[in-house]
Design an enzyme around this catalytic site. Sequence first.
Site, mmCIF file in Angstrom:
data_model
loop_
_atom_site.group_PDB
_atom_site.id
_atom_site.type_symbol
_atom_site.label_atom_id
_atom_site.label_comp_id
_atom_site.label_asym_id
_atom_site.label_seq_id
_atom_site.Cartn_x
_atom_site.Cartn_y
_atom_site.Cartn_z
ATOM 1 N N GLY A 253 35.189 9.039 62.633
ATOM 2 C CA GLY A 253 35.149 9.295 64.040
ATOM 3 C C GLY A 253 34.001 10.249 64.505
ATOM 4 O O GLY A 253 33.118 10.559 63.890
ATOM 5 N N THR B 97 56.836 -8.162 72.274
ATOM 6 C CA THR B 97 56.507 -6.941 71.231
ATOM 7 C C THR B 97 58.319 -7.184 70.259
ATOM 8 O O THR B 97 59.062 -7.340 70.841
ATOM 9 C CB THR B 97 56.656 -5.520 71.822
ATOM 10 O OG1 THR B 97 56.913 -4.492 70.876
ATOM 11 C CG2 THR B 97 57.977 -5.145 73.002
ATOM 12 N N CYS C 195 46.973 8.629 60.194
ATOM 13 C CA CYS C 195 46.028 8.388 59.626
ATOM 14 C C CYS C 195 45.242 9.623 58.918
ATOM 15 O O CYS C 195 44.150 9.405 57.972
ATOM 16 C CB CYS C 195 45.003 8.461 61.096
ATOM 17 S SG CYS C 195 45.444 10.050 62.132
ATOM 18 N N VAL D 69 38.555 2.153 61.444
ATOM 19 C CA VAL D 69 37.175 2.052 61.730
ATOM 20 C C VAL D 69 36.359 0.848 61.813
ATOM 21 O O VAL D 69 35.490 1.072 62.563
ATOM 22 C CB VAL D 69 36.558 2.525 60.035
ATOM 23 C CG1 VAL D 69 35.145 2.664 59.973
ATOM 24 C CG2 VAL D 69 37.378 3.883 59.531
ATOM 25 N N GLU E 93 38.727 8.341 67.220
ATOM 26 C CA GLU E 93 39.581 8.628 66.202
ATOM 27 C C GLU E 93 40.135 7.385 65.292
ATOM 28 O O GLU E 93 40.746 6.659 65.747
ATOM 29 C CB GLU E 93 41.035 9.302 66.997
ATOM 30 C CG GLU E 93 40.767 10.491 67.723
ATOM 31 C CD GLU E 93 40.401 11.707 67.133
ATOM 32 O OE1 GLU E 93 40.492 11.735 65.944
ATOM 33 O OE2 GLU E 93 40.042 12.751 67.785
ATOM 34 N N GLU F 47 48.995 -3.742 71.151
ATOM 35 C CA GLU F 47 49.775 -4.805 71.444
ATOM 36 C C GLU F 47 51.032 -4.945 70.512
ATOM 37 O O GLU F 47 52.025 -5.553 70.969
ATOM 38 C CB GLU F 47 49.035 -5.991 71.302
ATOM 39 C CG GLU F 47 48.448 -6.459 69.811
ATOM 40 C CD GLU F 47 47.142 -5.808 69.660
ATOM 41 O OE1 GLU F 47 46.818 -4.704 70.129
ATOM 42 O OE2 GLU F 47 46.665 -6.355 68.845
ATOM 43 N N GLY G 67 44.805 2.781 72.516
ATOM 44 C CA GLY G 67 45.529 3.498 71.393
ATOM 45 C C GLY G 67 45.868 2.595 70.261
ATOM 46 O O GLY G 67 45.905 1.151 70.323
ATOM 47 N N ASN H 259 50.695 3.723 65.464
ATOM 48 C CA ASN H 259 51.535 4.431 64.869
ATOM 49 C C ASN H 259 52.224 5.833 65.543
ATOM 50 O O ASN H 259 53.159 5.908 65.173
ATOM 51 C CB ASN H 259 50.696 4.982 63.452
ATOM 52 C CG ASN H 259 49.506 5.683 63.962
ATOM 53 O OD1 ASN H 259 48.973 5.563 64.767
ATOM 54 N ND2 ASN H 259 48.991 6.819 62.952
ATOM 55 N N GLU I 204 41.669 2.432 52.952
ATOM 56 C CA GLU I 204 42.932 2.796 53.568
ATOM 57 C C GLU I 204 43.920 1.929 53.439
ATOM 58 O O GLU I 204 43.712 0.620 54.107
ATOM 59 C CB GLU I 204 42.489 3.320 55.173
ATOM 60 C CG GLU I 204 43.380 3.737 55.877
ATOM 61 C CD GLU I 204 43.383 4.022 57.300
ATOM 62 O OE1 GLU I 204 42.659 3.173 57.970
ATOM 63 O OE2 GLU I 204 43.865 5.343 57.915
#
Length: 507
Positions: A473, A30, A290, A236, A256, A185, A156, A159, A395
């Site tokens: 969502g 990371t 989001c 999405v 979500e 990741e 997840g 952000n 987006e």
Amino acid sequence: MSSPQGQMKYEQQPLFIGGQRHKTTNTFQTIDPACNTPLADICQADKASIHAAVEAGKNAFPSWSATPPMERSRILLRAVKLLRERNDELATIETHDTGKPFTETSTVDVVTGADVLEYYANLIASGGLNGETTQLRPDAWMYTTKAPLGVCAGIGAWNYPIQIALWKSAPCLAAGNCMVYKPSEFTPLHALKLAEIYMKAGVPPGVFNVVQGAGDVGALLTSHPGIAKVSFTGQVSTGAKVASSAASGMKYVTMELGGKSPCIILPDANVEDAVDGAMMANFFSTGQVCTNGTRVFVPESILPAFEKRLLEKMVHVRPGDVMDPSTNFGPLVSEVHSQKVQKYIAHGIEIDKAKLLYGGLGKPTLPPGVSPNGFWVRPTIFTNCTDTMLIAREEIFGPVMCILPYPAHHPSYLSSLIRRANDTSMGLAAGVFTRDIDLAHKVVAQLQAGITWVNTWGESPAEMPVGGWKMSGLGVENGRRGLEGWVRNKSTLVEMGGTVGTVFAKL
Ligand code: NAD
């Protein structure tokens, strides 16, 4: 990129399965987005470790689901206390992993995650899992009960890493389920910390497990037959893949996903408030939210005043050392994401030919001592945008505001404005700024979005169910309704008259 393990800020991150740290041979790194250096090696899950995590959840489920809600509540409230005590330590990890300023992570990310855990712990202790009873006839009644689903997957985005982990695991565990959680990741560091906090609070081994890796690990988890539900936060396009994989196993899903939300300034709005709202809706978390209101509809009548005030206030967007208390704007999460956002900015300038009001390509001016290697982009404002421009349709998930002026002199302006606001395949959030409270509610009632705000932007407290309409969502997180996504219903009809009816009675 490689760096000797000893120079990294954090120890190697194992998986967490059945209450134990679990090492694997394959690892990935990371990266600190503020300086583009590795933070830690992360153990990557494979098919066997994913299976082990699901099995650990299955083993823990009978006992955890049978634990009385009051007792589960006490355990989860201990985790809330630990999260709050360790707020700054956890916020520092989030700042290193995401690049978001400490001023944000220390006041929002852990805080709002702990709030949701507290909310659900209190809800299950006060009857939140109760069903309904209906007296049908004097000798017959019906009742419903709520049963947990089993082992659920949480996947997840990057952000709001620990907040997302808590928004998923809080109602999941409160309802009596077990979870296998996979963070993005790009931001894996919070997951082991959260798992260990849950354990320390008394959550039994196997109730909360962590696997690490990218989309391939997520796909293996989603398709595992032992998973009863997938709660997903992300794009999405990824959500569509995850939902279709879950559908083949008839698994429950919560999705979500992304948005391209309209922020509507009505002609009578207080310009000061509208500018503040539009800035919140575009530059908080460097635009990586989001629910951002990236399509800012401004009436032509106040456009000059709005733009003037906006430009004056942009000096308060301060990139800098992410740990500095005066910094409120960080780099983007990753190199690949910063390149994507820069491409959109270039497209806005060169192809869409929108008017560039502020920012643009390149990196912002950084204070002395701040690494120029971070994944910075400039906070950017385009104006005179039209509905068909790519920057106004897709987006971007970065600090790019699109102002769409509209004429408001004709009486029918409102219906045209609402049609334009709704003209998107997504429907996550929307908001309106006006002093006319009747009009505010009339507009909100017509907006196709799951989350709406009046004269504010972005707050999402534990009590408020949030979830998108259309491609944004399925289902909601938070609030009372958020708990319903983690239980299944059983209806029982009781006949006390000793008969099942007379259809087959002897004539
Ligand atoms: P992403 O879709 O790229 O990744 C999200 C997660 O899905 C990651 O953990 C990733 O590893 C995993 N994944 C990727 N492919 C997968 C697959 N085939 N099967 C299972 N898992 C897979 O999203 P991102 O770039 O990390 O996050 C940004 C997006 O998240 C934006 O679109 C943003 O709007 C959205 N988001 C939505 C909300 C919300 O509440 N609606 C909140 C935060 C972020």
